[in-house]
Write a protein that holds these residues in place. Structure first.
Motif, PDB file in Angstrom:
ATOM      1  N   ASP A 117       0.838  -1.183   0.000  1.00  0.00           N
ATOM      2  CA  ASP A 117       0.000   0.000   0.000  1.00  0.00           C
ATOM      3  C   ASP A 117       0.886   1.251   0.000  1.00  0.00           C
ATOM      4  N   LEU A 118       0.733   2.106  -1.005  1.00  0.00           N
ATOM      5  CA  LEU A 118       1.569   3.296  -1.148  1.00  0.00           C
ATOM      6  C   LEU A 118       1.015   4.510  -0.396  1.00  0.00           C
ATOM      7  N   TYR A 119      -0.092   4.325   0.295  1.00  0.00           N
ATOM      8  CA  TYR A 119      -0.790   5.443   0.919  1.00  0.00           C
ATOM      9  C   TYR A 119       0.080   6.169   1.942  1.00  0.00           C
ATOM     10  N   ALA A 161      -6.130   1.903  -6.316  1.00  0.00           N
ATOM     11  CA  ALA A 161      -5.502   0.614  -6.008  1.00  0.00           C
ATOM     12  C   ALA A 161      -5.977   0.082  -4.663  1.00  0.00           C
ATOM     13  N   ARG A 162      -6.270   0.994  -3.740  1.00  0.00           N
ATOM     14  CA  ARG A 162      -6.737   0.588  -2.411  1.00  0.00           C
ATOM     15  C   ARG A 162      -8.159   0.024  -2.450  1.00  0.00           C
ATOM     16  N   THR A 163      -8.941   0.519  -3.402  1.00  0.00           N
ATOM     17  CA  THR A 163     -10.356   0.155  -3.415  1.00  0.00           C
ATOM     18  C   THR A 163     -10.662  -0.923  -4.447  1.00  0.00           C
ATOM     19  N   SER A 164      -9.670  -1.739  -4.729  1.00  0.00           N
ATOM     20  CA  SER A 164      -9.873  -2.896  -5.604  1.00  0.00           C
ATOM     21  C   SER A 164      -9.133  -4.084  -5.012  1.00  0.00           C
ATOM     22  N   THR A 165      -9.720  -5.258  -5.170  1.00  0.00           N
ATOM     23  CA  THR A 165      -9.064  -6.485  -4.719  1.00  0.00           C
ATOM     24  C   THR A 165      -8.531  -7.300  -5.892  1.00  0.00           C
ATOM     25  N   ASP A 166      -8.628  -6.747  -7.093  1.00  0.00           N
ATOM     26  CA  ASP A 166      -8.113  -7.410  -8.290  1.00  0.00           C
ATOM     27  C   ASP A 166      -6.610  -7.157  -8.368  1.00  0.00           C
TER      28      ASP A 166
END
Length: 767
Positions: A659-661, A696-701
């Motif tokens: 996670d880059l957040y 990217a955070r809001t996808s599980t793909d």
């Protein structure tokens, strides 16, 4: 990701996801020699650095204590060697790694359903044949209890399950504060009558706080004196980054200076940032003594729910967790340790339908009290900890079968004794610092080989990477960090620094590290590979986007080409270039900059050669880059926080999900209101990057996320605030003479350490 300790001479303590990972070691004790059918049961001895003795699966706060507790625990979910979650643990899943297929089994299945209304269901099914080591059955009530402990408003352990968008979480954690936090909020202004704590509790707290603070400061002083030969508190504080104390200052004075800087923030981002080993919070609880429980207990300050709507029991062995929105990190957070309700909690206080979950909400005193002897459904039972040795005995009820080796000892020692312990026979397994001296000693013991007759070595990429950083707010043109001119200025430095990475890392590490080209650890599934479309060597294109290097160039030719390309970037940034020399800088820029590197004042740092070589090269074109070698890392981190440092060298730790957040998210839309905790270092402010990080955070793909992360990494390189430098290796060593190395789990990775299958490890018959 997270920043390696701001004090560079403190060893960072990494935490590996999943089953506990080896963290250290040494000593001399075999212990627990018993007769079993006439055969002596000799324990497997694992070397460890000293323990804190807080062996709680909820509250252990060092990697070593976590490992000790982890031997007894069973995590709800498991992962494979690449870090991917195993969704069908009961039957098992087979995945491929390094050309081999491996079967992974776990205690549960989990099914994820993303709904049209953006809610997400995590349906968990637990095996129905699990038992704790004391014979009690494991049910979903134990899982629910464990989750509620980790989500209690007063929970201050390491798990962050409560941070997920779980339905009803906010309501459950609202309206309650610990007495500790409420008293801290007064900032020691004096007691005033209230409904939350008594005058006696108030006075007891501040007395303990000051006593703990003095110990906290004295620990720093003792450490600095030992490491840097200081003789007074004032001198030690100065070396630690707190100059100006009076000559006869005491530890209490030093602590007062620390409080003056951080206020009464005792979090890891506050006063605990300065810890030389023991967190202030630990010392505070010790100082409170029998008052600790009531001070840590929560009191009602407003309205709050008595249960979490998103934790839904659906059967004796099943439950559903409901999230109100997609969160890619959720699957990793849900893999809680399954702790026995009857051991850590109170069964009489558990009634799911009545919203009772094994302890009074806000009162974790029973859970906190169980620290000396952990218990669970893991492969081993914790027997005792004394004289620097933890004794474990095989758990015959372990769901994968009783471990092959009946006894395991974790043995305390010092870092310098790890290798020698394996060589002399007092330790069977250890993880010494994998430097040139260690490699030389291992090869000598093996007759010239890295793995051989005496020692078997397993190397694995470190969960993190080294980098050279640049502050956009400090290193820019005209006070505009995001402008093309500012990016070109930083790219000029990046191009020259990057070209010297190969020789520097080869000289420092040899084969034990590799140069990387993206700001992400190679251990991550999201790390771009050289075979991927669009893969590029970092800072290898000129100002027009053309390649700087060709495959036929010698090293010297590459250095010359890099310097020429740097001139192009400087000129594009607004510098005046005459006859191949920089003669004037644009407004807001300069012809002299400084790079700080914490190399102990002796050049002992992987990036030191790259920085000094770049400095010499840049001088040829009129740019002065002063490389300042620090023997006190405090100056570096304080300077970064104060935005006075243009460039520096350091390292990042990594997590299983990239996670880059935390590092790169700026929240430009809301003026940084929700920026990542470490974004202040680089000061990137890019709304497009922000959006990609959120996407990217809001996808599980994972395939989609990898593509988005690649775009993020390209953007970070374009901002030129981070030069990826190296990916180093760690090593675990095994005694070839005493350990049956054929029983060690193959293909060890950062996400699948040797201890993941400790139940299979056997000693040689002749040991």
């Amino acid at each position: 990701m997270k920043k390696i300790s701001r004090r560079n001479f403190l060893k960072a303590m990494g935490i590996t996801a999943g089953v506990a990972a080896l963290a250290g070691c040494g000593g001399d004790s075999k212990g627990n020699a018993n007769n079993n059918g006439g055969k002596k049961d000799t324990p497997l001895v694992v070397g460890y650095l000293p323990f804190n003795g807080k062996f709680s699966p909820f509250f252990a706060n060092t990697a070593y204590d976590m490992d000790a507790a982890g031997m007894t625990q069973l995590a709800l979910l498991s992962n494979d060697r690449a870090g991917a979650i195993i969704y069908n643990g009961i039957k098992g899943e087979t995945t491929s790694y390094n050309g081999h297929d491996y079967l992974y089994q776990g205690p549960a299945d989990i099914k994820v359903t993303e709904n049209d209304d953006q809610t997400v269901f995590y349906d968990i099914t637990l095996r129905d044949d699990l038992k704790f080591s004391d014979g009690e059955p494991v049910t979903i009530d134990d899982v629910i209890f464990s989750m509620y402990v980790s989500c209690d408003p007063t929970f201050d352990g390491g798990a962050t399950l409560y941070a997920l968008p779980i339905d009803g979480m906010k309501e459950y954690r609202s309206g309650m504060q610990t007495r500790l936090n409420l008293i801290l909020a007064t900032e020691n202004k004096g007691y005033e009558a209230n409904d939350y704590y008594t005058e006696e509790q108030y006075n007891a707290f501040w007395q303990a706080f000051n006593a703990a603070g003095e110990k906290f400061a004295q620990e720093i002083v003792d450490y600095v004196m030992a490491q840097m030969n200081t003789t007074t508190v004032a001198e030690s504080a100065d070396k630690w980054g707190f100059a100006g104390l009076k000559e006869d200052a005491t530890a209490a004075d030093f602590f007062a200076a620390i409080v003056a800087k951080y206020g009464y923030d005792i979090s890891d981002a506050g006063i605990n940032t300065e810890s030389a080993g023991t967190p202030l919070t630990t010392l505070l609880i010790e100082a409170l003594g029998d008052k600790a429980d009531e001070i840590q207990t929560g009191v009602q300050t407003g309205e709050g729910a008595d249960y979490i709507k998103g934790f839904q029991k659906t059967g004796d062995y099943t439950m559903r967790v409901v999230l109100t929105s997609v969160d890619a990190t959720a699957i990793y957070q849900l893999g809680v340790k399954i702790c026995p309700l009857h051991y850590y909690g109170d069964k009489s206080l558990y009634d799911y339908d009545a919203h009772k979950f094994g302890f009074p909400k806000g009162d974790l005193s029973k859970v906190r009290s169980v620290t000396s002897k952990p218990m669970g459904a893991g492969p081993y039972k914790f027997i005792k900890y004394e004289n620097g040795v933890i004794n474990f005995e095989a758990n015959d009820l372990y769901y994968k079968g009783a471990p092959k080796t009946k006894y395991v000892n974790f043995l305390e020692s010092q870092e310098t004794d790890k290798l020698n312990g394996v060589v002399t026979g007092t330790i069977d397994i250890a993880d010494p610092t994998f430097d040139k001296d260690t490699v030389k000693a291992i090869e000598q013991a093996n007759g010239g080989e890295l793995s051989g007759k005496a020692i078997t070595v397993s190397t694995v990429d470190n969960l993190g990477y080294g980098y050279i950083g640049m502050s956009a707010n400090v290193l820019n043109v005209g006070g505009e960090p995001a402008s093309d001119a500012s990016k070109n200025l930083r790219k000029a430095f990046g191009t020259v620094l990057a070209v010297y990475r190969d020789v520097a890392i080869d000289t420092y590490y040899g084969e034990r590290a590799t140069v990387i080209n993206y700001p992400i650890s190679n251990t991550s599934w999201a790390a771009p590979q050289s075979t991927d479309d669009g893969y590029r060597v970092a800072f290898s294109t000129d100002v027009n986007g053309g390649d700087i290097y060709t495959s036929s160039m010698s090293s010297e030719e590459k250095y010359d080409a890099a310097l020429k390309a740097a001139l192009g970037f400087f000129e594009a940034a607004g510098y005046t270039v005459e006859n191949g020399m920089l003669t004037a800088a644009p407004k807001g820029a300069a012809l002299e900059y400084e790079l700080l590197i914490p190399a102990d004042g002796s050049g002992d740092h992987p990036a030191f050669m790259a920085c000094t070589n770049a400095s010499k090269a840049l001088e040829k074109i009129g740019m002065k880059l002063i490389v300042r070698d620090l023997n006190n890392g405090a100056e570096l981190w304080d300077g970064i926080e104060a935005e006075t440092v243009a460039m520096w060298a350091a390292a990042w730790g990594a997590t299983i999900d990239p996670d880059l957040y935390q590092i790169y998210y700026a929240d430009v839309e809301h003026n940084g209101e929700n920026a990542g905790g470490s974004n202040y270092m680089y000061d990137i402010a890019d709304p497009e990057l922000d959006q990609m990080i959120l996407d990217a955070r809001t996808s599980t793909d994972q395939t989609y996320r990898k593509a988005v992360y690649k775009a993020c990494l390209d953007t970070i390189i374009d901002w030129a605030v981070e030069i990826p430098v190296y990916q180093r290796q760690n090593a675990v060593i095994f005694s070839t003479e005493r350990v049956d190395v054929s029983t060690i789990t193959p293909d060890i990775t950062p996400f699948w350490p040797w201890i993941s299958e400790v139940e299979n490890v056997e000693l040689n018959a002749n040991k």
